[in-house]
Design a protein around this motif. Structure first.
Motif, PDB file in Angstrom:
ATOM      1  N   HIS A 132      16.361 -18.995 -64.318  1.00 18.56           N
ATOM      2  CA  HIS A 132      16.845 -20.252 -64.894  1.00 18.56           C
ATOM      3  C   HIS A 132      17.388 -20.024 -66.306  1.00 18.56           C
ATOM      4  N   PHE A 133      16.648 -19.224 -67.081  1.00 21.52           N
ATOM      5  CA  PHE A 133      17.102 -18.933 -68.451  1.00 21.52           C
ATOM      6  C   PHE A 133      18.445 -18.208 -68.428  1.00 21.52           C
ATOM      7  N   ARG A 134      18.591 -17.247 -67.488  1.00 17.30           N
ATOM      8  CA  ARG A 134      19.862 -16.525 -67.396  1.00 17.30           C
ATOM      9  C   ARG A 134      20.992 -17.461 -66.980  1.00 17.30           C
ATOM     10  N   ALA A 135      20.706 -18.400 -66.100  1.00 16.03           N
ATOM     11  CA  ALA A 135      21.744 -19.349 -65.679  1.00 16.03           C
ATOM     12  C   ALA A 135      22.200 -20.207 -66.853  1.00 16.03           C
ATOM     13  N   VAL A 136      21.209 -20.652 -67.671  1.00 16.72           N
ATOM     14  CA  VAL A 136      21.573 -21.455 -68.846  1.00 16.72           C
ATOM     15  C   VAL A 136      22.402 -20.616 -69.817  1.00 16.72           C
ATOM     16  N   HIS A 142      30.017 -19.304 -70.651  1.00 14.44           N
ATOM     17  CA  HIS A 142      31.240 -19.873 -70.064  1.00 14.44           C
ATOM     18  C   HIS A 142      31.849 -20.926 -71.009  1.00 14.44           C
ATOM     19  N   SER A 143      30.980 -21.744 -71.580  1.00 19.88           N
ATOM     20  CA  SER A 143      31.474 -22.777 -72.492  1.00 19.88           C
ATOM     21  C   SER A 143      32.137 -22.146 -73.722  1.00 19.88           C
ATOM     22  N   ILE A 310      25.077 -13.543 -60.174  1.00 25.11           N
ATOM     23  CA  ILE A 310      25.123 -13.283 -61.628  1.00 25.11           C
ATOM     24  C   ILE A 310      26.014 -12.079 -61.920  1.00 25.11           C
ATOM     25  N   THR A 311      25.925 -11.048 -61.043  1.00 23.64           N
ATOM     26  CA  THR A 311      26.767  -9.857 -61.245  1.00 23.64           C
ATOM     27  C   THR A 311      28.245 -10.219 -61.114  1.00 23.64           C
ATOM     28  N   GLN A 312      28.585 -11.051 -60.123  1.00 19.81           N
ATOM     29  CA  GLN A 312      29.972 -11.475 -59.964  1.00 19.81           C
ATOM     30  C   GLN A 312      30.456 -12.266 -61.172  1.00 19.81           C
ATOM     31  N   GLU A 313      29.587 -13.179 -61.688  1.00 19.39           N
ATOM     32  CA  GLU A 313      29.980 -13.946 -62.869  1.00 19.39           C
ATOM     33  C   GLU A 313      30.175 -13.020 -64.083  1.00 19.39           C
ATOM     34  N   ARG A 314      29.318 -12.011 -64.214  1.00 19.39           N
ATOM     35  CA  ARG A 314      29.474 -11.053 -65.313  1.00 19.39           C
ATOM     36  C   ARG A 314      30.803 -10.307 -65.205  1.00 19.39           C
TER      37      ARG A 314
END
Length: 338
Positions: A132-136, A142-143, A310-314
């Motif tokens: 959850h912390f990593r998602a935040v 992103h912002s 998460i890897t794809q987003e990175r």
């Protein structure tokens, strides 16, 4: 002679074969025949002495001997049966003690498995919190990235406006060369100042990008740690499954021994029923642990999918970062050309 009297009392003809059968099928016929002949001559021709019941005394004595022998045989058989019953009872008690010991061992193993399961659940909760912390954190990145992209777009529009202004100044330069010399110098100074400000802003943007790169490196390290933890949890889950598979044969053997003890000792039925109830509780607990382990494996799969996302987003952030660097280099090259 007693055997012959017994045969006669039964209403049968006291022949050699009948007398030999009454003796237990023993004795030689050549020995029995003259003795039987003598008995017939003495007791059948002259009449044998009678007791008060009207039977010969030898016959009564023989019947008493047979009766006492039967009593002794019955008592011996009864004693032998009681001894066998006591032996079976002792065997059943030993089996029951062994069964109770095995049940206690299974209870201890179940308690240990329950404790390990709680520890695994706690680790999974911590992993969920970290996810959850990593998602935040990724949402924040992103912002920030969107804000940087918008600022770069604004700076590009400003540079385009400056280029248009320079083109207008050049078009008017031929007609107003002398009059616009001072004005051109001022405009150049203003342009230099703007370029200086843009360079400062570019430097700040590069610092921000470097900070994002450092953050991405930290996130890569954290992702590696999460993958290692996921591998350890998978190994622990496999070990739990192996332990449960090893316990199942012991549980089956426990059931078999328990049923044998119940069949051999009906007097211990109440204790055996209690042990069977405990075994049923153990089965339910093992089935519950199997379902919980399956749920843990499913949650581990979901965690792996989340890590892949998460890897794809990175990777997407890295590509956007590369595009920003390329745009900054193009803009710096254009300034150098001017």
């Amino acid at each position: 002679m007693k055997a012959a009297q017994i045969v006669a009392a039964d209403g049968r003809n006291p022949t050699v074969d009948n007398v030999r059968e009454a003796l237990g099928s023993t004795g030689s016929k050549s020995t029995i025949a003259p003795l039987l002949k003598r008995w017939k001559e003495q007791f059948q021709s002259a009449g044998a002495p009678k007791t008060e019941s009207g039977l010969p005394a030898e016959l009564m004595e023989a019947m008493r001997g047979v009766y006492h022998k039967q009593q002794r045989d019955v008592a011996q058989q009864l004693e032998q049966a009681m001894q066998e019953n006591r032996t079976e009872l002792n065997t059943a008690l030993e089996k029951l003690k062994k069964t109770e010991s095995e049940r206690l061992k299974l209870t201890e193993i179940r308690a240990a498995l329950t404790q390990e399961l709680r520890a695994t659940q706690h680790a999974l909760e911590q992993l969920k919190e970290e996810h959850h912390f990593r998602a935040v954190t990724l949402a924040t990145l992103h912002s920030d990235n969107a804000g940087l992209t918008q600022r770069l777009s604004d700076r590009g529009e400003e540079i385009a406006a400056l280029n248009r202004q320079l083109a207008q100044v050049r078009s008017q330069f031929d007609h107003y060369q002398e009059a616009s010399a001072i004005q051109r110098s001022e405009e150049r100074q203003a342009a230099q100042q703007r370029e200086s400000r843009l360079e400062q802003e570019n430097a700040q943007l590069q610092q921000r990008l470097q900070g994002q790169q450092a953050t991405l490196v930290q996130q890569d390290g954290r992702l590696t740690q999460l993958q290692d933890e996921h591998g350890r949890m998978a190994v622990a889950a496999n070990a739990d499954r192996v332990a449960l598979a090893a316990l199942r044969p012991e549980r089956d053997q426990f059931e078999y021994q328990y049923l044998q003890a119940a069949a051999s000792a009906d007097a211990l039925l109440a204790k055996l029923e209690t042990a069977m109830q405990a075994l049923g509780d153990t089965k339910i607990a093992l089935a519950t642990q199997d379902r919980q382990l399956d749920m843990q494996a499913e949650q581990a799969k979901l965690s792996l999918l989340r890590e892949q996302q998460i890897t794809q987003e990175r990777d997407a952030l890295l590509r956007e970062h590369a595009v920003l660097l390329a745009q900054a280099e193009v803009r710096a090259a254009r300034k150098t050309d001017r």
